[in-house]
Design a protein around this motif. Structure first.
Motif, PDB file in Angstrom:
ATOM      1  N   HIS A   1     -10.988  10.730   1.415  1.00  0.00           N
ATOM      2  CA  HIS A   1      -9.620  10.504   0.978  1.00  0.00           C
ATOM      3  C   HIS A   1      -8.869  11.959   1.368  1.00  0.00           C
ATOM      4  CE1 HIS A   1      -5.757   9.284  -0.954  1.00  0.00           C
ATOM      5  NE2 HIS A   1      -6.066   8.122  -0.834  1.00  0.00           N
ATOM      6  N   ALA A   2      -7.661  11.723   1.973  1.00  0.00           N
ATOM      7  CA  ALA A   2      -6.944  13.052   2.219  1.00  0.00           C
ATOM      8  C   ALA A   2      -6.613  13.534   0.789  1.00  0.00           C
ATOM      9  CB  ALA A   2      -6.016  12.859   3.081  1.00  0.00           C
ATOM     10  N   PRO A   3      -6.088  14.793   0.676  1.00  0.00           N
ATOM     11  CA  PRO A   3      -5.452  15.012  -0.641  1.00  0.00           C
ATOM     12  C   PRO A   3      -4.055  14.153  -1.043  1.00  0.00           C
ATOM     13  CG  PRO A   3      -5.751  17.090   0.492  1.00  0.00           C
ATOM     14  CD  PRO A   3      -6.102  15.878   1.235  1.00  0.00           C
ATOM     15  N   GLY A   4      -4.175  13.601  -2.214  1.00  0.00           N
ATOM     16  CA  GLY A   4      -3.084  12.730  -2.569  1.00  0.00           C
ATOM     17  C   GLY A   4      -3.678  11.464  -3.080  1.00  0.00           C
ATOM     18  N   THR A   5      -2.875  10.389  -2.987  1.00  0.00           N
ATOM     19  CA  THR A   5      -3.197   9.207  -3.965  1.00  0.00           C
ATOM     20  C   THR A   5      -2.883   8.018  -3.283  1.00  0.00           C
ATOM     21  OG1 THR A   5      -3.053  10.035  -5.816  1.00  0.00           O
ATOM     22  CG2 THR A   5      -3.179   7.592  -5.847  1.00  0.00           C
ATOM     23  N   THR A   6      -3.715   6.899  -3.011  1.00  0.00           N
ATOM     24  CA  THR A   6      -3.373   5.700  -2.385  1.00  0.00           C
ATOM     25  C   THR A   6      -3.608   4.509  -3.456  1.00  0.00           C
ATOM     26  OG1 THR A   6      -4.009   6.236  -0.167  1.00  0.00           O
ATOM     27  CG2 THR A   6      -3.775   3.762  -0.594  1.00  0.00           C
ATOM     28  N   VAL A   7      -2.521   3.624  -3.475  1.00  0.00           N
ATOM     29  CA  VAL A   7      -2.625   2.502  -4.684  1.00  0.00           C
ATOM     30  C   VAL A   7      -2.294   1.329  -3.383  1.00  0.00           C
ATOM     31  CG1 VAL A   7      -1.583   1.396  -6.429  1.00  0.00           C
ATOM     32  CG2 VAL A   7      -1.694   3.968  -6.306  1.00  0.00           C
ATOM     33  N   GLU A   8      -3.330   0.457  -3.631  1.00  0.00           N
ATOM     34  CA  GLU A   8      -3.459  -0.754  -3.025  1.00  0.00           C
ATOM     35  C   GLU A   8      -3.163  -1.870  -3.711  1.00  0.00           C
ATOM     36  OE1 GLU A   8      -6.503  -2.580  -0.211  1.00  0.00           O
ATOM     37  OE2 GLU A   8      -5.658  -0.903   0.888  1.00  0.00           O
ATOM     38  N   VAL A   9      -1.997  -2.869  -3.490  1.00  0.00           N
ATOM     39  CA  VAL A   9      -1.785  -3.928  -4.262  1.00  0.00           C
ATOM     40  C   VAL A   9      -1.869  -5.259  -3.414  1.00  0.00           C
ATOM     41  CG1 VAL A   9      -0.290  -5.096  -5.842  1.00  0.00           C
ATOM     42  CG2 VAL A   9      -0.460  -2.812  -5.989  1.00  0.00           C
ATOM     43  N   ARG A  10      -2.856  -5.912  -3.669  1.00  0.00           N
ATOM     44  CA  ARG A  10      -3.177  -7.302  -2.785  1.00  0.00           C
ATOM     45  C   ARG A  10      -2.777  -8.655  -3.807  1.00  0.00           C
ATOM     46  NH1 ARG A  10      -4.805  -6.683   2.444  1.00  0.00           N
ATOM     47  NH2 ARG A  10      -5.739  -4.403   2.840  1.00  0.00           N
ATOM     48  N   ASP A  11      -2.285  -9.692  -2.985  1.00  0.00           N
ATOM     49  CA  ASP A  11      -2.320 -10.997  -3.543  1.00  0.00           C
ATOM     50  C   ASP A  11      -1.390 -10.714  -4.960  1.00  0.00           C
ATOM     51  OD1 ASP A  11      -3.607 -11.732  -1.413  1.00  0.00           O
ATOM     52  OD2 ASP A  11      -5.341 -11.653  -2.335  1.00  0.00           O
TER      53      ASP A  11
ATOM     54  N   ARG B   1       1.018  -1.431  -0.040  1.00  0.00           N
ATOM     55  CA  ARG B   1      -0.127  -0.041   0.025  1.00  0.00           C
ATOM     56  C   ARG B   1       0.748   1.296  -0.221  1.00  0.00           C
ATOM     57  NH1 ARG B   1      -2.507  -0.366   4.633  1.00  0.00           N
ATOM     58  NH2 ARG B   1      -4.382  -1.661   3.940  1.00  0.00           N
ATOM     59  N   ILE B   2       0.816   2.283  -0.947  1.00  0.00           N
ATOM     60  CA  ILE B   2       1.550   3.294  -1.157  1.00  0.00           C
ATOM     61  C   ILE B   2       0.657   4.495  -1.059  1.00  0.00           C
ATOM     62  CG2 ILE B   2       3.007   4.627  -2.552  1.00  0.00           C
ATOM     63  CD1 ILE B   2       4.395   1.927  -1.958  1.00  0.00           C
ATOM     64  N   ARG B   3       1.051   5.200  -0.111  1.00  0.00           N
ATOM     65  CA  ARG B   3       0.169   6.453   0.350  1.00  0.00           C
ATOM     66  C   ARG B   3       1.059   7.713   0.050  1.00  0.00           C
ATOM     67  NH1 ARG B   3      -2.709   3.583   4.724  1.00  0.00           N
ATOM     68  NH2 ARG B   3      -0.880   4.405   6.094  1.00  0.00           N
ATOM     69  N   ASP B   4       0.376   8.773  -0.803  1.00  0.00           N
ATOM     70  CA  ASP B   4       1.406   9.750  -0.833  1.00  0.00           C
ATOM     71  C   ASP B   4       0.327  11.120  -0.616  1.00  0.00           C
ATOM     72  OD1 ASP B   4       0.364  11.288  -3.514  1.00  0.00           O
ATOM     73  OD2 ASP B   4       0.922   9.454  -4.396  1.00  0.00           O
ATOM     74  N   ASP B   5       1.189  12.328  -0.485  1.00  0.00           N
ATOM     75  CA  ASP B   5       0.584  13.606  -0.550  1.00  0.00           C
ATOM     76  C   ASP B   5       0.502  14.465  -1.726  1.00  0.00           C
ATOM     77  OD1 ASP B   5       3.069  14.358  -0.321  1.00  0.00           O
ATOM     78  OD2 ASP B   5       2.939  15.274   1.617  1.00  0.00           O
ATOM     79  N   GLY B   6       0.640  13.942  -2.989  1.00  0.00           N
ATOM     80  CA  GLY B   6       0.861  14.509  -3.951  1.00  0.00           C
ATOM     81  C   GLY B   6      -0.200  15.196  -4.780  1.00  0.00           C
ATOM     82  N   GLY B   7      -0.293  15.678  -6.038  1.00  0.00           N
ATOM     83  CA  GLY B   7      -1.272  16.257  -6.546  1.00  0.00           C
ATOM     84  C   GLY B   7      -2.623  15.463  -6.711  1.00  0.00           C
TER      85      GLY B   7
END
Length: 599
Positions: free
Chosen positions: A138-148, A55-61
């Motif tokens: 969701h807060a400003p930014g992006t979250t990518v979740e990769v499971r299994d 899971r990658i969370r960032d505070d980007g655009g």
């Protein structure tokens, strides 16, 4: 079987085979996307080495809700729009393949919100099947979740290694990123527990080096910063005494992108050739900057490699920059004081509170005629035990000017077993291997003397016919002037035949045929060759070894002091010709601890 188009899901899975090798590949692609989006903090949550969860969370655009399906479509990107953009790409990602490839081999969710939007949105992709856009807090930014990861490609999943191994690959890549981006905070957790945090902000370079590569590297690092020919090389190289058994601390960045490049690696290896012990590897963190149009970053699906348009120029620039910096490392130099190679080519030592001792230019000390005599002495009858083919340093140069300052290697106080010189400096005890030190001094003087003569060619009575491959014959024809400068007069006499009319005079009896083949291979592979210089240096090194003071030769105190002063003034004097150290230092505090003083 008839020709037919492949389904999109299969296309993405094929692309995943090129982009997604293991969990570390996924982390790399997703974090690079976050950085391209302007993130200043990235959180990386992992489970089971990234196989169960990344899971990658960032505070980007952030990403607009309506663009989420495009983000997981092949060849859709916000980073390039034309061929001109591709030829001068400055972002880490640009191919538009990472997200759809990862989504095709995992249970994938993308959630994002732009700073001005009222709420975020999310999109689910299950093994390549794209779902619907749904609202999501969701807060400003992006979250990518990769499971299994690889749940639907069992053949790929069985090739993954143990959890600790996969986690180690992720940590190594994050270490590489932390070196390049000290402005970004990275927080890592594994199986629900915080495991690593790289802070951003005012952390200085030495602290970041120590945090990522250890205190020993930071203490031994020389800072490099050199510009020329539209190129800039900066970063840190470890002094020769800090070397590795493997290439595990070699980091190269081209315009901020972490890459592997054989040509640059070869240039670094050549620069260290004269100062590293056999089989050891240099350690470095180097940043090469150049106009983006001069480098092609689109030659590898995972962007691990680049192709330079001026590969030969860059190889030579890196080699000469590092060789010059390493040449200024002298015995007695303070490893904790970083050397900065400025644009003019000089290496300076920044102030550290106390004035740094800088050796003054010294006369060569060995004239060309003396060099010729040294050649003859090498093959002369054995001398008496106390006779030296190469003179010891001048005794009248034993003491520095009377400014009250103690030189780095101090003053001799004794000789131990006729092998080591013991000296007292301002900090404690200095121990010098007198043979190794004298060997390096003589070697550098022989090289300087021979450089003054230049490489002379010796004509052959009968030209040598040399059978080579067609590619090597092409190289010989194209690089005839370069070969002439190395002492070879070579003419192409057939599609796969060369006629060799002269060879380097100094190496005429050292298998010039094999040497020429190696030179041609280097020119073909790297656009440059130092084979002739290396063969010459090997011979001069042997001469210097034979001419150096032998063990059990009793020296007077003035002779010992003269040797110490010449060590301080001689390039690369911290190592002998074979890469072994010539001296060691023990502070008074260290010696006190030997005897438990103050406890």
């Amino acid at each position: 079987m008839p020709i037919r188009p492949l389904p999109d899901t299969l296309i993405n899975q094929i692309a995943a085979g090129e982009v997604v090798e293991r969990p570390a590949s996924v982390v790399k692609e997703l974090v690079e996307n976050a950085l391209d989006a302007g993130a200043r903090r990235v959180d990386i949550d992992l489970e089971e080495g990234g196989v169960r969860l990344i899971r990658i969370r960032d505070d980007g655009g952030g990403i607009a809700a309506e663009e989420l399906p495009l983000a997981v479509s092949r060849h859709a990107t916000s980073k390039i729009a034309s061929l001109d953009d591709l030829e001068a790409v400055a972002t880490l990602g640009f191919r538009g393949e990472a997200l759809p490839s990862i989504a095709s081999v995992s249970r994938f969710q993308l959630a994002s919100r732009r700073p001005g939007d009222e709420h975020g949105a999310a999109l689910q992709v299950d093994g390549g099947r794209v779902g619907e856009i749904v609202p999501k807090a969701h807060a400003p930014g992006t979250t990518v979740e990769v499971r299994d990861l690889f749940f639907n490609v069992p053949a790929r999943r069985k090739f993954l290694r143990a959890e600790r191994t996969e986690l180690g690959h992720i940590e190594e890549w994050l270490r590489s990123l932390a070196l390049a981006r000290p402005d970004v905070e990275l927080r890592v957790s594994h199986n629900g527990k915080p495991s690593r945090r790289y802070k951003a902000g005012d952390i200085d370079a030495a602290a970041r080096l120590a945090e990522t590569l250890g205190e020993d590297f930071a203490r031994s690092a020389l800072r490099i910063d050199h510009s020329g020919a539209g190129l800039r090389l900066h970063g840190w190289i470890a002094q020769p005494h800090y070397s590795r058994a493997s290439a595990d601390q070699q980091y190269l960045y081209v315009n901020g992108r972490s890459v592997r490049d054989r040509s640059v690696a070869h240039a670094v290896k050549l620069a260290y050739q004269d100062v590293l012990f056999h089989g050891r590897q240099p350690a470095y963190v180097l940043f090469l900057e150049l106009d983006p149009v001069r480098v092609d970053v689109n030659v590898h699906p995972a962007k691990h490699e680049v192709r330079f348009r001026d590969a030969r120029l860059i190889h030579d620039f890196v080699f000469r920059t590092l060789q010059e910096a390493l040449a200024h490392t002298r015995a007695g130099g303070e490893a904790a004081v970083p050397a900065v190679m400025e644009a003019g080519g000089a290496v300076r030592l920044p102030s550290t509170g106390a004035p740094a001792w800088t050796p003054q230019p010294q006369p060569l000390g060995l004239r060309v005629d003396d060099a010729v005599g040294a050649y003859a002495a090498l093959y002369a009858a054995p001398a008496a035990a106390n006779d030296l083919p190469m003179p010891l340093p001048r005794q009248d140069a034993a003491l520095p000017a009377g400014d009250g300052q103690v030189p780095p290697l101090g003053y001799a106080i004794a000789q131990l077993h006729g092998i080591y010189i013991l000296a007292e400096n301002a900090d404690g005890l200095v121990v010098v291997d007198m043979h190794a030190a004298h060997e390096r001094i003589g070697y550098e003087r022989l090289k300087n003397a021979h450089d003054g003569i230049g490489l002379r060619a010796q004509p052959l009575l009968v030209p040598l016919a040399l059978a080579v491959g067609e590619r090597d014959a092409d190289v010989a024809e194209r690089e005839a002037q370069t070969l002439a400068e190395l002492g070879f007069d070579v003419v192409r006499s057939g599609p796969q035949t060369l006629s060799v009319r002269s060879v380097p005079a100094l190496l005429a009896h050292a298998e010039p045929e094999a040497l020429l083949r190696d030179v041609l291979a280097d020119l073909r592979e790297h656009g440059a060759s130092r084979r002739v210089a290396a063969a010459r240096d090997e011979l001069l090194s042997t001469m210097a070894c034979h001419g150096a003071v032998r063990a059990h030769r009793r020296l007077t105190v003035p002779e010992m002091n003269a040797l110490l002063r010449d060590m301080e003034a001689t390039e690369r004097s911290g190592q002998c010709n074979h890469g072994r150290p010539t001296w060691a230092r023990f502070s008074l505090g260290e010696i006190d601890r030997w005897f438990l003083r103050g406890r």
